[in-house]
Design a protein around this motif. Sequence first.
Motif, PDB file in Angstrom:
ATOM      1  N   GLY A 199      52.583  32.454  63.477  1.00 55.38           N
ATOM      2  CA  GLY A 199      52.857  32.034  62.105  1.00 55.38           C
ATOM      3  C   GLY A 199      51.560  31.739  61.362  1.00 55.38           C
ATOM      4  N   ILE A 200      51.720  31.288  60.119  1.00 51.00           N
ATOM      5  CA  ILE A 200      50.567  31.047  59.238  1.00 51.00           C
ATOM      6  C   ILE A 200      50.755  29.703  58.536  1.00 51.00           C
ATOM      7  CG2 ILE A 200      49.355  31.857  57.137  1.00 51.00           C
ATOM      8  CD1 ILE A 200      49.010  33.881  59.356  1.00 51.00           C
TER       9      ILE A 200
ATOM     10  N   THR B 249      49.127  27.853  55.067  1.00 50.70           N
ATOM     11  CA  THR B 249      48.190  27.911  53.944  1.00 50.70           C
ATOM     12  C   THR B 249      48.195  26.525  53.311  1.00 50.70           C
ATOM     13  OG1 THR B 249      49.813  28.478  52.230  1.00 50.70           O
ATOM     14  CG2 THR B 249      48.862  30.315  53.470  1.00 50.70           C
TER      15      THR B 249
ATOM     16  N   ILE C 183      51.706  38.187  53.259  1.00 56.41           N
ATOM     17  CA  ILE C 183      51.438  37.463  54.516  1.00 56.41           C
ATOM     18  C   ILE C 183      52.714  37.423  55.368  1.00 56.41           C
ATOM     19  CG2 ILE C 183      50.939  35.185  55.493  1.00 56.41           C
ATOM     20  CD1 ILE C 183      49.003  34.739  53.095  1.00 56.41           C
ATOM     21  N   CYS C 184      53.840  37.076  54.736  1.00 51.94           N
ATOM     22  CA  CYS C 184      55.112  36.992  55.482  1.00 51.94           C
ATOM     23  C   CYS C 184      55.479  38.344  56.097  1.00 51.94           C
ATOM     24  CB  CYS C 184      56.238  36.537  54.565  1.00 51.94           C
ATOM     25  SG  CYS C 184      56.086  34.839  54.033  1.00 51.94           S
TER      26      CYS C 184
ATOM     27  N   THR D  18      55.629  30.792  57.571  1.00 51.16           N
ATOM     28  CA  THR D  18      54.438  30.819  56.712  1.00 51.16           C
ATOM     29  C   THR D  18      54.525  29.658  55.724  1.00 51.16           C
ATOM     30  OG1 THR D  18      54.234  33.212  56.956  1.00 51.16           O
ATOM     31  CG2 THR D  18      53.186  32.237  55.014  1.00 51.16           C
TER      32      THR D  18
END
Length: 219
Positions: free
Chosen positions: A24-25, A27, A46-47, A54
């Motif tokens: 995952g990410i 931000t 990004i997703c 995310t």
Amino acid sequence: MKLFIDTGNLKDIQALVPLGIIDGITTNPTLLSKEPGDYRDNLKKICQIVQGPTSAEVVETEAQAMIKQGRDLSKIDPWIVVKVPLTKDGIKACKALSSEGIKVNVTLCFSPAQALLAAKVGASYISPFVGRVDDISTPGMELVRDIVEIYGNYEFKTEILVASTRGPMHIVEAARMGADICTCPPAVIDALFNHPLTDVGLKKFLGDWDKAYGAAANR
Ligand code: E4P
């Protein structure tokens, strides 16, 4: 333990996701503000690349406005997790959004008491910022240890997402403590791979192979 990348940079994400270790990410407004283009388009991309949770943070500070913005962010992609800060308004917003089935990451957590509050309102993730705690000469990983203990006592479902990591030892310690996730800047992910004995060992293996069979053989 899951590994997230703490970045809004598409090139870094495109480089690291194919390794197969990224789940995952995360931000934050600072990270997204550094990237060119529309932040919503960037989050969507990004997703699509990561196909995993995310986090996208609200920049409103009053509960009702956070809820509205959180709902809006969640429409960008089904993988979006709405990030809210650990304030009274953020906790209210977390309760409302979570009850609507929107996943919420409560961020800027610096104490076990704050982590308890996030779990009580059904946060999907709590983000203790270990590096920033270390920065003020207090052991950041103690915070993670306390949260693991408290959440374990009550079987809270909130996942512990260790954030503000600065190097591989944060990740190793988090894994030893049983944290659910570590989010790492790209440079920290890179550093996880490094060991001088791996480099020395590989050089020797390939050198011996070349001596015996010639540099081009089977390579
Ligand atoms: C986590 O979600 C945050 O984006 C991040 O880990 C903050 O890290 P920093 O303290 O290095 O800015």
